[in-house]
Design an enzyme around this catalytic site. Structure first.
Site, PDB file in Angstrom:
ATOM      1  CE1 TYR A  47      34.506 -56.569  -3.503  1.00  0.00           C
ATOM      2  CE2 TYR A  47      32.838 -55.024  -2.742  1.00  0.00           C
ATOM      3  CZ  TYR A  47      33.534 -56.217  -2.596  1.00  0.00           C
ATOM      4  OH  TYR A  47      33.245 -57.042  -1.530  1.00  0.00           O
TER       5      TYR A  47
ATOM      6  CG  ASP B 173      28.155 -52.668   5.836  1.00  0.00           C
ATOM      7  OD1 ASP B 173      27.944 -53.103   6.967  1.00  0.00           O
ATOM      8  OD2 ASP B 173      28.432 -53.403   4.867  1.00  0.00           O
TER       9      ASP B 173
ATOM     10  CG  HIS C  57      37.815 -49.901   1.830  1.00  0.00           C
ATOM     11  ND1 HIS C  57      36.846 -50.766   1.394  1.00  0.00           N
ATOM     12  CD2 HIS C  57      37.273 -48.669   1.731  1.00  0.00           C
ATOM     13  CE1 HIS C  57      35.760 -50.085   1.063  1.00  0.00           C
ATOM     14  NE2 HIS C  57      35.986 -48.817   1.255  1.00  0.00           N
TER      15      HIS C  57
ATOM     16  CE1 TYR D 287      31.013 -60.394  -1.482  1.00  0.00           C
ATOM     17  CE2 TYR D 287      28.965 -60.226  -2.695  1.00  0.00           C
ATOM     18  CZ  TYR D 287      29.879 -59.681  -1.821  1.00  0.00           C
ATOM     19  OH  TYR D 287      29.669 -58.428  -1.292  1.00  0.00           O
ATOM     20  NE  ARG D 288      30.137 -56.036  -5.064  1.00  0.00           N
ATOM     21  CZ  ARG D 288      29.475 -55.182  -4.295  1.00  0.00           C
ATOM     22  NH1 ARG D 288      29.157 -55.519  -3.056  1.00  0.00           N
ATOM     23  NH2 ARG D 288      29.115 -54.008  -4.740  1.00  0.00           N
TER      24      ARG D 288
END
Ligand code: ADP
Length: 605
Positions: free
Chosen positions: A146, A207, A446, A527-528
């Site tokens: 993000y 995670d 990622h 959501y993000r």
């Protein structure tokens, strides 16, 4: 890289962001795989020099930095003028996004500042207002996928809160709550509970356990116990506003209170919400509720054979999840992830162009303990054996209505099977395994596509179909995971790309932007999201002629008249930046900046 190199990692005893001793071997192994996958040097030389933020001259900027050094001590202010070091998860940079989807020098800080207290955060905020320098707070900076530690506006001064503000201020063994500063990781909180002998309380972990408990909650991250909605489980915030006032939300506003961590609302408007996924304040303390140890737990795993099992399975999951027979965030993962989580590059299995053909990963799965399948379900049942049995029997009866569904007996799985990592995570024990699929690509990075939908088969199918179409066009392997909350599910699609390959970066960016638009056209929103996608995602929440964004902007201008705090975060631009082309969207390419900021606008504090 030489495989003989010894891959050490700072431990928790050495560094607030370090690894607990119990995970040192795992960290060493993970680090060696990451470094094997790096095709170029671990550092990027600076072509563009130090990133001075727009709206201030270079000379004035350096004067401002000298003043900040006087305020905080020169050892707590650092210019970001050196090579950009990429590192890896446990030794991540605080200067930029270590998994850049844009050129590495695009989303970079001009300087780093390390406050040691709320009072010092106030000093930084007042300084930023004086010089009109953008500032960007991070807690740990491990918001990977993000944007990591990167600021949205190039040349912002990053406030690395975690380095010096990393105390666990309180753990209450009777109320099952804690109060933490920004630099407390899940690893640190978990280890502290064990050290104090508080085994009757569990934490909830994402995670990976290296993130900040506070930062993750503020960004509305999730974990995998029944306390997995971190924002919902917090109680109490201390916030420095962009103009320098310090506010305690909820019961914290009442001097002498003893309920800050047990009653989240206090009296009056519930203000906490405006400090999550926003740029309205810097959170310096956060209260979190802890889960009672349920007195036993048992992970389970089912595999499903066909792509088309997705819709009927989601229909089965919904009532089980709503009634809490499935007690934690239910995870349904695509089987390709089971191959990728081994940590080997995709070239180990296949060297062709484009998307890996189905028969290739099916051939690999057949050799693995999980066996051949298309979907894998990871779940956990809590409580003593007889309670678990009641729930597990229902789950078995329902799941096996899907032809070919198989329960995998955990006793047949080797100790290094990924299942056991999920087992720890769902028991609130922070681990370090999830990142292994990043090695799928060289210089593996990622970035996530995370839309929310109802828990319905037709929605799962629609999202899966659009993701598959866009991945196929982009030639990117699709690794979706459906994470089912109580009344909704998130689809998390992590795109793994080679950050040193510009063509692949652009393809990943286009794939994401296309999926965001396709999803919005069907009524799904994220959501993000990553920093570079925030404008586009915010733009999809545009009901009634963008009424919500106009409200957000009004609040931004009232709370942050000089527009210094994290401009552009979550698509909220302060007045000084608006209408100058700062928003990113389809076709922005590698460009993250607009044309300047309004001169002289704003308020003297
Ligand atoms: P992590 O907790 O995963 O290490 P970060 O510390 O990067 O992640 O936090 C995630 C994001 O949330 C950051 O990029 C930042 O925008 C925001 N954030 C983090 N900490 C704070 C804070 N203390 N106050 C305000 N915003 C924050």
């Amino acid at each position: 890289m030489s495989s003989k190199r010894i891959f050490t990692t700072p431990t928790l005893a050495e560094k607030h962001s370090g690894i607990p001793d119990r995970l040192i071997d795992k960290a060493r192994a993970a680090k060696s795989l990451v470094y094997e996958g790096k095709t170029t040097s671990d550092t990027t030389p600076r072509q563009r020099g130090i990133a001075i933020p727009q709206g201030i001259s270079k000379q004035r900027f350096f004067e401002a930095i000298e003043e900040l050094k006087k305020e905080l001590g020169s050892e707590n202010v650092e210019l970001n003028d050196k090579e950009l070091k990429e590192g890896w998860y446990m030794e991540h940079p605080n200067t930029h996004d270590m998994m850049p989807i844009l050129d590495s020098e695009e989303l970079v800080a001009s300087a780093l500042v390390y406050p040691g207290s709320t009072e010092e955060v106030v000093k930084i905020v007042r300084w930023a207002n004086k010089f009109k320098v953008p500032i960007f707070p991070i807690s740990m900076g491990r918001n990977l996928g993000y944007g990591g530690a990167a600021p949205r506006v190039r040349g912002s001064v990053t406030i690395d809160l975690g380095r010096r503000m990393n105390k666990i201020l309180n753990i209450d063994p009777d109320d099952y709550t804690c109060l933490v500063e920004p630099g407390v990781s899940y690893y640190a909180l978990y280890e502290e509970l064990q050290k104090r002998g508080y085994q009757h309380m569990w934490i909830d972990t994402p995670d990976l356990g290296g993130g900040s408990v506070l930062g993750n909650a503020v960004d509305r991250g999730v974990g995998y116990t029944p306390y997995g909605d971190h924002w919902a489980c917090h109680s109490g915030l201390e916030v420095v506003l962009p103009t320098g006032e310090v506010v305690r939300a909820g019961m914290g506003a009442l001097p002498g209170n003893n309920t800050w961590q047990s009653f989240p609302y206090g009296f009056g408007p519930y203000s906490d919400g405006i400090f999550s996924q926003s740029n309205y304040g810097i959170v310096t303390k956060l209260g979190m509720t802890l889960m009672p140890n349920p007195g036993g737990y048992e992970s389970f795993m089912y595999t499903f054979q066909n792509e088309s099992d997705l819709a009927p399975l989601i229909e089965i999951i919904r009532p089980l999840r709503i009634s809490n027979i499935l007690e934690n965030v239910a995870q349904l993962r695509h089987a390709l992830q089971t191959v990728a989580i081994k940590g080997k590059p995709r070239s180990t299995y296949w060297t062709g162009e484009g998307v890996m053909p189905q028969e290739v990963y099916h051939k690999e799965l057949k050799k693995m303990p999980v066996g051949d399948c298309e979907w894998v379900y990871y779940g956990m049942s809590y409580g003593p054996p007889h309670i678990r049995k009641y729930k597990l029997d229902i789950i078995h009866q329902e799941f096996t209505k899907i032809p070919g569904a198989k329960r995998i007996d955990p006793s047949t799985l080797p100790a290094d099977e990924y299942f056991w990592s999920r087992d720890k995570i769902a028991a609130g024990i922070p681990d370090l395994e999830e990142l292994l699929w990043v090695n799928w690509m060289p210089n593996g990075s990622h970035i996530a596509f995370s839309p929310v939908s109802p828990i319905r088969g037709k929605d799962a199918e629609a999202l899966y179909a659009l993701a598959k179409k866009r991945h196929t066009e982009a030639g990117i392997d699709l690794m979706p995971a459906f994470c089912v909350g109580l009344r909704e599910m998130h689809l998390i699609v992590e795109i793994v790309f080679d950050s040193k390959n510009e063509k692949m970066r652009r393809a990943a960016d286009k794939c994401l932007r296309d999926m965001i638009d396709d999803a919005a056209a069907l009524g799904y929103g994220e959501y993000r999201t990553h920093l570079v996608l925030m404008d586009q995602v915010a733009g999809t929440y545009n009901w009634n002629d963008n009424a919500l964004m106009r409200f957000n902007e009004k609040m931004k201008d009232a709370l942050d008249p000089n527009g210094i705090l994290a401009p552009g975060r979550c698509g909220i631009w302060p007045a000084r930046y608006r209408g100058r082309g700062w928003e990113m969207g389809q076709g922005s390419g590698e460009k993250s900046e607009g044309e300047g900021v309004a001169p002289g606008a704003g308020t003297r504090l």
